[in-house]
Structure formats: C-alpha cells, structure tokens
Design an enzyme around this catalytic site. Structure first.
Site, PDB file in Angstrom:
ATOM      1  CE  LYS A 107      -4.372   1.041   2.284  1.00 13.36           C
ATOM      2  NZ  LYS A 107      -5.074   0.852   3.554  1.00 13.36           N
TER       3      LYS A 107
HETATM    4  C1  E4P Z   1      -8.238   2.084   3.533  1.00 11.82           C
HETATM    5  O1  E4P Z   1      -7.665   1.076   3.159  1.00 11.82           O
HETATM    6  C2  E4P Z   1      -8.124   2.644   4.874  1.00 11.82           C
HETATM    7  O2  E4P Z   1      -7.509   1.695   5.717  1.00 11.82           O
HETATM    8  C3  E4P Z   1      -9.433   2.965   5.534  1.00 11.82           C
HETATM    9  O3  E4P Z   1     -10.532   2.556   4.776  1.00 11.82           O
HETATM   10  C4  E4P Z   1      -9.517   4.343   6.089  1.00 11.82           C
HETATM   11  O4  E4P Z   1     -10.769   4.512   6.693  1.00 11.82           O
HETATM   12  P1  E4P Z   1     -11.080   5.657   7.773  1.00 11.82           P
HETATM   13  O5  E4P Z   1     -11.381   6.915   7.037  1.00 11.82           O
HETATM   14  O6  E4P Z   1     -12.280   5.157   8.508  1.00 11.82           O
HETATM   15  O7  E4P Z   1      -9.854   5.769   8.642  1.00 11.82           O
END
Ligand code: E4P
Length: 230
Positions: free
Chosen positions: A83
């Site tokens: 990522k």
């Molecule tokens: C995406 O892969 C992120 O880990 C995640 O969806 C972020 O979500 P949040 O806005 O609830 O922190």
C-alpha cells in the site's frame, strides 16, 4: 463486488473469515498502531488466515524508501499487496513496484485525476476514501462512480476500484451499485451488513413453532432414513 475487512485485529479477521465471504484485508499504519502488536508478525498472520490479498502500507516518504520497503513487504508473504500513498513519490514507487510484478494498492485517493494517475502508474487497486470525502461535505459515492467509469473507458488501466473509508452499510451497497470492484469494510460495519431485526424475530418464531413438531431428531432420523432404516 468483493468484500475486504479493514482491520489488523486478528480475532475480528478470524471471525469474519469464518463467514466464508472474506476476499481480503486492508491495513494502514493507524490500524496497526491500534492493535499494539508487531507489524511483520501481524501481516504474516493475517495473510495466513485470509489466503487472499492483504494490504500492508509503506511508511517511507521518498520513492527509493517506498520501493525498498515495498519489495521487502512483498517478500513477507505471497498475499501481501503493497500500500502506497498517493503522493508524487508514491506514484513513482507504484510504477517501479508494478514493473517488478508487485501488486500495489494506492491509498488516500480523494479525486478522480489522482485515480487516473494511479491507474496509469500500474496500480492493482485504487482506494478512494468515501467516508472522508463525505466528512467534508463531498459525495464519496460520486467519486467511486466517476473513477469506475474512467477506468472502464481505458483498456490500458487494469486497476480495481477499492471503496475505502466505509462508515455504514449503505456505503457498501452504494459502492456495489457505483461499480466498485471491492469494498473494504470496518468490523462493526461488517457485522451490521448481516443484522436485521426481522431475521432474528423470524428465526425465533420458526424455532418456537418447531418445538411443537413431534420426532424432532431430524439428524438421527435422516441418517437412518438414508441408511435404509425407514
Ligand atoms: C483504507 O484502506 C483505509 O484503511 C481505511 O478505509 C480508512 O478509513 P477511515 O477513514 O475510517 O480511517
């Protein structure tokens, strides 16, 4: 649309994996920090449980550092998807990692031009943050719809749209309708996907009525019946 769990909690991952519908997991540095466990061991354990794509995020902020971390992460387990944040250094790292054959999930996407760039850089997944777009009075689902349409018009882009920052069950169904390939869902929202008071009350009533049926040992009786002891 495939469903991923957005979590680094092993108990939650095991529980949802047990439902038989979990295609992958996404983590981020905040989710890892929340669990307070070793990063490398956690990612490896998640990969072993899920047997599907598991996103693990780089923390370097320069291209060379991201590529170095990404190559090592990819070696931790065949299911790791690296990522990378959607910043210039991340875009360059995505291209280099993709050229190495490493799958990259480009994260922190908030507008379609960013998604176009990530797609052209060879990302395996783009993660538009629908909940965080909604948080600032934008329309997260419109972003998913637009990216899905842009990608569908370009045969050179093979990137999957991964709807992220999901906040409630409606986001999940809306993501599916908007053309997302995947939704990554927090544990509490995942549980809500299944919950319905009429399912519970209906199931309770069926069991109450069943209690009045004679010869209720259906497993024993079916086993006998199938063995010819009718
Ligand atoms: C995406 O892969 C992120 O880990 C995640 O969806 C972020 O979500 P949040 O806005 O609830 O922190």
């Amino acid at each position: 649309m495939k469903l991923f769990l957005d979590s680094a909690n092993l108990d939650h991952i095991k529980e949802i994996h047990g439902w038989g519908v979990l295609a992958g997991v996404t983590t981020n540095p905040s989710l890892i920090a929340k669990e307070g466990k070793d990063f490398i061991a956690t990612i490896h354990q998640i990969c072993e449980i899920v047997q599907g794509p598991v996103s693990a995020e780089v923390v370097a902020q320069d291209t060379a550092g991201m590529v170095k971390e990404g190559r090592l992460l990819a070696k931790l387990h065949e299911h790791v998807v690296v990522k990378v944040p959607l910043i210039p250094a991340g875009l360059a790292a995505t291209r280099q990692l993709a050229d190495d054959g490493i799958r990259v999930n480009v994260t922190l996407c908030f507008q379609s031009n960013q998604a176009l760039l990530a797609g052209l850089a060879g990302a395996a997944y783009i993660s538009p943050f629908v909940g965080r777009v909604d948080d600032v009075s934008g329309e997260g689902m419109a972003l998913i719809r637009e990216i899905a349409e842009i990608y569908s018009m370009d045969p050179d882009i093979q990137t999957q749209v991964l709807s992220a920052s999901i906040r409630h069950p409606l986001h999940v169904v809306q993501s599916a309708l908007a053309g997302a390939d995947v939704a990554t869902i927090p544990y509490d929202v995942f549980k809500k996907l299944l919950a319905h008071p009429q399912t519970d009350s209906g199931n309770k009533k069926f069991l109450e009525d069943w209690a009045t049926v004679p010869n209720k040992d259906i497993v024993g009786r079916m086993t006998d019946w199938l063995a010819g002891k009718r």
